[in-house]
Design an enzyme around this catalytic site. Structure first.
Site, short mmCIF file in Angstrom:
data_model
loop_
_atom_site.label_atom_id
_atom_site.label_comp_id
_atom_site.label_asym_id
_atom_site.label_seq_id
_atom_site.Cartn_x
_atom_site.Cartn_y
_atom_site.Cartn_z
N SER A 201 38.99 45.73 40.08
CA SER A 201 39.00 45.46 41.52
C SER A 201 38.58 46.72 42.27
O SER A 201 39.18 47.78 42.07
CB SER A 201 40.41 45.06 41.95
OG SER A 201 40.46 44.92 43.36
N GLY A 202 37.58 46.59 43.14
CA GLY A 202 37.03 47.76 43.82
C GLY A 202 38.02 48.52 44.68
O GLY A 202 38.06 49.75 44.66
N THR A 239 25.88 33.59 47.35
CA THR A 239 24.99 34.70 47.70
C THR A 239 25.72 36.03 47.52
O THR A 239 26.84 36.21 48.00
CB THR A 239 24.51 34.54 49.16
OG1 THR A 239 23.88 33.27 49.26
CG2 THR A 239 23.54 35.64 49.55
N CYS A 328 52.17 42.68 47.62
CA CYS A 328 52.32 41.24 47.86
C CYS A 328 53.79 40.87 47.99
O CYS A 328 54.15 39.90 48.62
CB CYS A 328 51.70 40.42 46.74
SG CYS A 328 50.44 41.27 45.85
N1 PLP Z 1 45.88 42.85 39.10
C1 PLP Z 1 46.65 43.93 39.35
C2 PLP Z 1 47.30 44.66 38.22
C3 PLP Z 1 46.84 44.36 40.67
O1 PLP Z 1 47.59 45.43 40.92
C4 PLP Z 1 46.22 43.63 41.72
C5 PLP Z 1 46.45 44.00 43.13
O2 PLP Z 1 47.52 44.46 43.51
C6 PLP Z 1 45.42 42.52 41.39
C7 PLP Z 1 45.28 42.17 40.08
C8 PLP Z 1 44.73 41.72 42.44
O3 PLP Z 1 43.65 42.42 42.94
P1 PLP Z 1 42.75 41.86 44.16
O4 PLP Z 1 43.41 42.33 45.39
O5 PLP Z 1 41.41 42.50 43.96
O6 PLP Z 1 42.71 40.40 44.02
#
Ligand code: PLP
Length: 376
Positions: A201-202, A239, A328
């Site tokens: 994830s960027g 796209t 989250c």
């Molecule tokens: N996987 C892990 C271990 C993460 O810490 C996170 C984000 O907190 C994600 C996946 C989800 O990433 P994204 O926000 O790019 O969906």
């Protein structure tokens, strides 16, 4: 503001930011178009794919694939949908109890739809029970999905060793690792990890939000989750977000260089100093995962009978950003699933997570320590 929540997200790197703006403004051509600005967009995307592949040591010439997605959540979901397909009933999934919700909840979704899910336990240090994992494997097991680094505690899983063990006894089982919290903090080599899928994830390593990547190993079939046009080799329609894709490639290159230059040694030294001071100031606190192999930027600390959420809010009033649990979860009143799985004592479970990046310095840590001292 002092930002100490880099596992939730990171500040965009200034070089990445400039490149992103430039591409956003200049390279607006649709990468599927045949005229020059379209071709230029296509070339930028392919160049970025090569950079991301290099970052994880994938070999695009040998059939390894890297596709760009909107985020890690999409990449993780896409893996499950692809592996389980339409005849998912009766298939067996293995994850751990401490996965990110983007893996944990997609497994739960398939469980409710008729799959069987085994959730591997961790011990009080957050270390995975590999014997339980090996005992759980069986002929119906379709996928094992385990994160490389835990987002809440920073505890590292030895994916290389786990993959080796799985391949020896069940070579057909597909292996996925969510490497989101590893990127830029520790080297990622898909050949050593020997996984079929890997997620990035960027925004966790100084690229913008809204861009992720998925590595798919050579020879492994992949059924697209998003169906539509032919973009991304027909594996992910829509796209392409050229500016975000270019930014991801740029961030991957910068992160790679940072790893080579030992940037993380400095971050780890800062974290270790902070932990030493925290333990001195608060001798009855608990640092979760302290005894384990941990990534060098993360501290998850519980202060006896102190509510982490209240502490986060009080620190915020002083301009200091940390989190309680994952981003989250930080507004949720319920204790962290990860710390519950680690059997965290009830007086300590409402902890705070402090996660550093290359943007932090000693004065940030001093400010945090004196604020904590005052508040606690
Ligand atoms: N996987 C892990 C271990 C993460 O810490 C996170 C984000 O907190 C994600 C996946 C989800 O990433 P994204 O926000 O790019 O969906």
């Amino acid at each position: 503001m002092i930002y100490l929540d880099n596992n939730a997200t990171t500040k965009i790197d200034s070089k990445v930011f400039l490149k992103h703006c430039e591409v956003l403004r200049k390279n607006y051509g649709n990468a599927s178009s045949l005229y020059p600005i379209g071709v230029e967009s296509k070339n930028l995307i392919e160049d970025s794919r090569i950079r991301v592949a290099k970052f994880i040591n994938a070999d695009l010439n040998s059939g390894d694939r890297v596709i760009f997605t909107s985020c890690a959540t999409e990449s993780n979901n896409a893996v499950f949908h692809s592996v389980l397909g339409q005849n998912f009933k009766g298939q067996h999934i293995i994850i751990s109890e401490v996965e990110h919700p983007s893996v944990y909840n997609i497994a739960l979704y398939y469980e409710e739809a008729g799959c069987e899910v085994t959730r591997i336990k961790v011990n009080t240090n957050g270390v995975l029970n590999v014997s339980q994992l090996m005992d759980s494997l069986r002929s119906e097991t379709s996928i094992v999905s385990l994160m490389m680094v835990n987002s809440e505690t920073g505890v590292l899983n030895d994916i290389e060793d786990i993959s080796k063990k799985i391949r020896q006894s069940f070579p057909k089982v597909l292996i996925h690792t969510d490497a989101v919290q590893a990127a830029g903090k520790t080297p990622i080599d898909i050949n050593l990890l020997n996984v079929d899928f890997l997620t990035l994830s960027g925004h966790k390593f100084h690229a913008p939000k809204g861009i992720g990547a998925l590595f798919i190993k050579r020879g492994v079939s992949f059924n697209p989750f998003i169906i539509g046009g032919h973009q991304e080799m027909g594996l992910r329609a829509g796209t392409e977000n050229v500016a975000n894709i270019v930014a991801l490639g740029e961030a991957a290159e910068i992160a790679q260089k940072g790893l080579e230059d030992g940037i993380n040694t400095g971050i780890e030294a800062l974290r270790d100093y902070m932990e030493q001071e925290l333990k001195r100031l608060f001798p009855d606190s608990i640092i979760f995962g302290e005894q384990s192999n941990r990534i060098g930027n993360t501290t998850n600390i519980g202060f006896k009978s102190v509510d982490g959420t209240k502490l986060v809010l009080r620190l915020a009033q002083k301009g200091i950003s940390v989190s309680s649990g994952t981003a989250c979860n930080s507004i949720s009143a319920s204790p962290s699933r990860v710390l519950s799985a680690m059997h965290a004592p009830s007086e300590y479970i409402r902890s705070i997570r402090i996660s550093l990046s290359k943007e932090n310095c000693m004065s940030d840590i001093q400010a945090l320590l004196s604020s904590l001292n005052e508040l606690i």
